[in-house]
Design an enzyme around this catalytic site. Structure first.
Site: not given
Ligand code: NAD
Ligand code: SER
Length: 317
Positions: A11-12, A36, A53, A143, A147
């Site tokens: 992911g991101q 993925r 998974d 969401y 959290k």
């Molecule tokens: P994302 O959606 O980009 O990545 C999540 C990854 O998890 C994806 O690659 C997806 O394929 C994988 N995934 C989904 N279901 C799955 C499963 N059943 N088994 C295994 N893998 C699975 O999310 P992200 O932005 O990388 O966020 C990662 C964490 O950080 C999350 O908990 C998110 O809530 C938290 N977060 C992100 C942000 C942000 O701005 N990106 C901000 C606050 C918190």
């Molecule tokens: N960047 C995230 C969202 O917008 C915050 O956790 O869902």
């Protein structure tokens, strides 16, 4: 020797965190997993990648035991905007994944566990400016509820079983290497891509929607610093507030216009406006700064220069 498992590594955040952790611990000691296909940047890095998974308790437990995993990073989750379209499904994934991994870490005596929280843990009754670490919470998105519940579960496993759990309430994260996964703050990435491609962007939030934001470079460094800090410095076993800056769509558009003078923006707020309106506008992260020395480096102008330069290359523009 530490052996690290990253769940949701495609992911991101996961792609950049995997690459950064491999620099610290060695490529073969950081196993990237996702449902993925392997992300091209991870493929290029040529480190271990497995399909996994997180909802499959047995498979995750098998991997942790067979690989002698000592640290787990759980990044798999359904983000805020996607979560509102399928709330029960999002709750199931976000909570069951965490409960599975907490139990597996406990059973296998994993040394450290990282799970990210978010500014989404706060709600409309939370003070909007300089939101304190300890305050009214009351999230209103599925969401955000997941959290906050997750933070409580993490503290429970720390207090009851001594699991060394660490967590951060990330703001919206801005990055260019790996695409965002369905969040409300994703506009702050899309705006750069559309500015470069079309010199025009229609924003799904209104012009004065202030939200806390951070560059991915800071978030990755902060995450690793938190995980490396001596345990006695980690006084918060729920999740630390973490902050860098706050801005509105109008302000980021003005920052882009310094580099692309004919860039234009208009506004068509949708359901994500309500999500954003329930979140803080700025965050007080003084506890993270005092306890383990957190400091951010990137402000909006520095992010804008870096995003435009890197996206220009990536998109071959
Ligand atoms: P994302 O959606 O980009 O990545 C999540 C990854 O998890 C994806 O690659 C997806 O394929 C994988 N995934 C989904 N279901 C799955 C499963 N059943 N088994 C295994 N893998 C699975 O999310 P992200 O932005 O990388 O966020 C990662 C964490 O950080 C999350 O908990 C998110 O809530 C938290 N977060 C992100 C942000 C942000 O701005 N990106 C901000 C606050 C918190
Ligand atoms: N960047 C995230 C969202 O917008 C915050 O956790 O869902």
């Amino acid at each position: 020797m530490d052996k690290i498992l990253i769940i949701g590594a495609g992911g991101q955040i996961g792609v950049e965190l995997t690459l950064a952790l491999r620099q610290v611990y060695g490529r073969n000691n950081v196993i990237a997993t996702d449902i993925r296909e392997e992300h091209p940047l991870l493929k290029e890095d040529n480190g271990p990648f497995r399909h996994l998974d997180v909802m499959d308790f047995k498979e995750v437990a098998k991997m942790v035991a067979q690989e002698n995993i000592t640290q787990v990073y759980l990044l798999a989750a359904i983000l805020s905007a996607t979560g509102e379209s399928k709330p029960v499904w999002a709750w199931d994934i976000n909570m069951q994944s965490l409960l599975n991994v907490l139990e597996i870490c406990r059973e296998n005596k994993v040394k450290k566990f990282y799970w990210p929280s978010s500014i989404a843990a706060f709600g409309p009754n939370t003070p909007k400016q300089d939101t304190p670490q300890h305050t009214i919470i009351e999230p209103v998105t599925v969401y955000g509820i997941s959290k906050y519940a997750g933070e409580l579960w993490c503290r429970y496993y720390f207090q009851r079983y001594g699991l060394d759990i660490r967590s951060l309430r990330y703001p919206g994260l801005i990055s260019w290497k790996s695409a965002p996964g369905g969040g409300t703050t994703d506009y702050a990435i899309d705006i750069y891509i559309e500015a470069l491609k079309k010199k025009q962007f229609t924003c799904f939030l209104s012009e004065d929607t202030y939200l806390p934001m951070m560059y991915m470079n800071d978030a990755i460094r902060g995450t690793i610093e938190l995980m490396e800090a001596p345990a006695e410095q980690i006084k918060n076993r729920m999740a630390y507030n973490l902050s860098a800056m706050s801005f509105s769509p109008k302000e980021i558009a003005a920052a882009i216009r310094k580099h692309i003078p004919d860039f234009t923006i208009d506004y068509a707020p949708d359901y994500r406006q309500q999500i954003a309106a329930s979140w803080p506008q700025s965050i007080d992260d003084s506890e993270a700064r005092a306890d383990w020395g957190w400091q951010h480096e990137f402000d909006m102008d520095k992010i804008t220069i870096d995003m435009l330069a890197n996206l220009k290359k990536k998109l071959a523009l």
